[in-house]
Design an enzyme around this catalytic site. Sequence first.
Site, PDB file in Angstrom:
ATOM      1  N   GLY A 209       0.768  -1.127  -0.056  1.00  0.00           N
ATOM      2  CA  GLY A 209       0.126  -0.106   0.174  1.00  0.00           C
ATOM      3  C   GLY A 209       0.705   1.264   0.158  1.00  0.00           C
ATOM      4  O   GLY A 209       0.239   2.388   0.277  1.00  0.00           O
TER       5      GLY A 209
ATOM      6  N   ARG B 278     -12.364   5.462 -14.392  1.00  0.00           N
ATOM      7  CA  ARG B 278     -11.682   4.622 -15.325  1.00  0.00           C
ATOM      8  C   ARG B 278     -12.319   3.564 -16.219  1.00  0.00           C
ATOM      9  O   ARG B 278     -13.550   3.468 -15.671  1.00  0.00           O
ATOM     10  CB  ARG B 278     -10.479   3.698 -14.673  1.00  0.00           C
ATOM     11  CG  ARG B 278      -9.495   4.710 -13.558  1.00  0.00           C
ATOM     12  CD  ARG B 278      -9.262   3.670 -12.424  1.00  0.00           C
ATOM     13  NE  ARG B 278      -8.653   4.356 -11.276  1.00  0.00           N
ATOM     14  CZ  ARG B 278      -7.286   4.773 -11.194  1.00  0.00           C
ATOM     15  NH1 ARG B 278      -6.561   4.007 -12.219  1.00  0.00           N
ATOM     16  NH2 ARG B 278      -6.996   5.303 -10.108  1.00  0.00           N
TER      17      ARG B 278
ATOM     18  N   ASP C 179      -7.471   0.039 -16.612  1.00  0.00           N
ATOM     19  CA  ASP C 179      -7.625   0.570 -15.401  1.00  0.00           C
ATOM     20  C   ASP C 179      -6.893   2.012 -15.632  1.00  0.00           C
ATOM     21  O   ASP C 179      -6.836   2.784 -14.266  1.00  0.00           O
ATOM     22  CB  ASP C 179      -7.322  -0.467 -14.162  1.00  0.00           C
ATOM     23  CG  ASP C 179      -6.001  -0.943 -14.276  1.00  0.00           C
ATOM     24  OD1 ASP C 179      -5.589  -1.623 -15.392  1.00  0.00           O
ATOM     25  OD2 ASP C 179      -5.030  -0.683 -13.384  1.00  0.00           O
TER      26      ASP C 179
HETATM   27  P1  AMP Z   1      -0.718   0.571 -11.336  1.00  0.00           P
HETATM   28  O1  AMP Z   1       0.397  -0.379 -12.012  1.00  0.00           O
HETATM   29  O2  AMP Z   1       0.039   1.640 -10.503  1.00  0.00           O
HETATM   30  O3  AMP Z   1      -1.622   1.125 -12.145  1.00  0.00           O
HETATM   31  O4  AMP Z   1      -1.308  -0.504 -10.347  1.00  0.00           O
HETATM   32  C1  AMP Z   1      -2.071  -1.534 -10.461  1.00  0.00           C
HETATM   33  C2  AMP Z   1      -2.809  -1.963  -9.234  1.00  0.00           C
HETATM   34  O5  AMP Z   1      -2.028  -2.398  -8.231  1.00  0.00           O
HETATM   35  C3  AMP Z   1      -3.860  -0.807  -8.834  1.00  0.00           C
HETATM   36  O6  AMP Z   1      -4.987  -1.480  -8.321  1.00  0.00           O
HETATM   37  C4  AMP Z   1      -2.802  -0.312  -7.510  1.00  0.00           C
HETATM   38  O7  AMP Z   1      -3.626   0.061  -6.649  1.00  0.00           O
HETATM   39  C5  AMP Z   1      -2.292  -1.840  -7.236  1.00  0.00           C
HETATM   40  N1  AMP Z   1      -0.882  -1.560  -6.530  1.00  0.00           N
HETATM   41  C6  AMP Z   1       0.351  -1.161  -6.983  1.00  0.00           C
HETATM   42  N2  AMP Z   1       1.288  -0.913  -6.109  1.00  0.00           N
HETATM   43  C7  AMP Z   1       0.726  -1.273  -5.080  1.00  0.00           C
HETATM   44  C8  AMP Z   1       1.355  -1.575  -3.707  1.00  0.00           C
HETATM   45  N3  AMP Z   1       2.614  -1.121  -3.428  1.00  0.00           N
HETATM   46  N4  AMP Z   1       0.424  -2.003  -2.611  1.00  0.00           N
HETATM   47  C9  AMP Z   1      -0.812  -2.138  -2.961  1.00  0.00           C
HETATM   48  N5  AMP Z   1      -1.573  -1.973  -4.116  1.00  0.00           N
HETATM   49  C10 AMP Z   1      -0.720  -1.836  -5.229  1.00  0.00           C
HETATM   50 MG    MG Z   2      -3.201   2.200 -12.258  1.00  0.00          MG
END
Ligand code: AMP
Ligand code: MG
Length: 493
Positions: free
Chosen positions: A127, A184, A253
């Site tokens: 998170g 999104r 997304d």
């Molecule tokens: P992103 O690649 O940033 O678009 O993220 C893809 C998904 O992974 C989203 O649902 C984010 O909230 C989740 N996510 C990315 N990094 C983390 C993290 N360190 N902890 C929890 N969820 C994450």
């Molecule tokens: Mg994302």
Amino acid sequence: MTSPSPIFRFDNSYARELPGLYVAWEGTKVPSPEFVLFNRTLARELVLEDSLLETAEGAAILGGVRAPEGASPLAQVYAGHQFGGFSPQLGDGRALLIGEVIDRTGARRDIQLKGSGPTPFSRGGDGKAVIGPVLREYIIGEAMHALGIPTTRALAAVTTGETVYRDGPKPGAVLTRVAASHLRIGTFQFFAARGETDKLRRLADYAIARHDNDLAGTEDRYLKLFARVVERQASLVAKWILVGFVHGVMNTDNTTISGETIDYGPCAFIDAYDPATVFSSIDHGGRYAFGRQPAILQWNLARLAEALLALIEPDDLDKAVELASKELARFPELYGRHWLAGMRAKLGLQGEADEDKDLAEALLFLMRDQRVDYTLCFRRLSDAAAGARDGFRDLFTDLPAIDAWLARWRQRLQIANRPGEDVKAGMDAVNPIHIPRNHKVEEALSAAEDGDYAPVETLLEAVGSPFLERPHLAAYAEPAPASFGPYRTFCGT
Ligand code: AMP
Ligand code: MG
């Protein structure tokens, strides 16, 4: 229902109008939140009490430790196609929408904390966010905004005082992100995939009220909403291509309903012009390569169309498919028109001639063939309009080929009838001298990891006025030295 607040004047429509479509949640306590960057210009645009925000209290708020008065912090749920495969359950795994404010122009803007701790959607992730990627998102978002490209923006970067482990220990950080909304394509996919048509309809009506209010209550409004998203995204991706931007993770997304660029992960700007350019370390197949972005956008829009079918024509699926397909089929033409209009401006062309597309493509072909820096090429071309060709020609190795192209271009410019200085001024207003050069971004981020934020500030100064040439920032206009090697960026960290 406005909740007065000393810092933010929140009016939280998502929390209020869409119960059942999110989880109310709070940030995680962190030891010592401290500002690294604060965007005063944006704070003023958002009518925030920046004098109150730029304090220890403000850092605690934007570090996710304390919810400000009037906030309704929540984690949004969404699904999405990631690299082509459907993930039915994503969501804000490390982000919180703390509320919405109405900005100086009357527009509603989300205030979101990214990196504020785990939520029910974290899927095993911690998170959290770390300083490098937080500052990358800050820098690239501000650069895009200054280039006139719709984008989410950064209000602040706050370090948390925590150590977060990625490829080694890193300083933890939280980004405050401001967006027209965080809706999104994947938000629609989540409810469509579960067959929750009632929630899907509430979401679509909410999106219409927020982004296309003129459609509210009209017949066919869901089809028209789709058509609007097609139009916004066609315009957006043309702008990306015109400045040489590679998003890197164009999952559904990460594709907005508002038409803003969102989620700067492994993104970068191309140096040498090459449509096959990929920066992301996880994009092995080149799915999201520079030149594939328009086609991928159209693919993502097809996923939005699918998600909306049950609303478009509830009792006649075939009819819904037919109507949505017709709107989707407009994408290539819309995109092509935006791109060509942008190219004409970049080349200093007035009016429209049949040969313009061919003229632009001929230059791109020479650039690709001779590995010419995309940004510098257009910027130096304007000097050629004003009579100084050498800087432009020096970028190429095959001089007869580029001279033939220059002759053709000068003829189309009708330079005899237009002062060269005017043509140059027009071109310099659309061809940036400053993009966030990859080697400069890396240099700034690695200094920041060691606690030195001065290079980030200077980089922000350069990319904040991308069309303005300034002698003290000359180094920021140069392509990477050969020693920098091929560039790789890393995602989701
Ligand atoms: P992103 O690649 O940033 O678009 O993220 C893809 C998904 O992974 C989203 O649902 C984010 O909230 C989740 N996510 C990315 N990094 C983390 C993290 N360190 N902890 C929890 N969820 C994450
Ligand atoms: Mg994302």
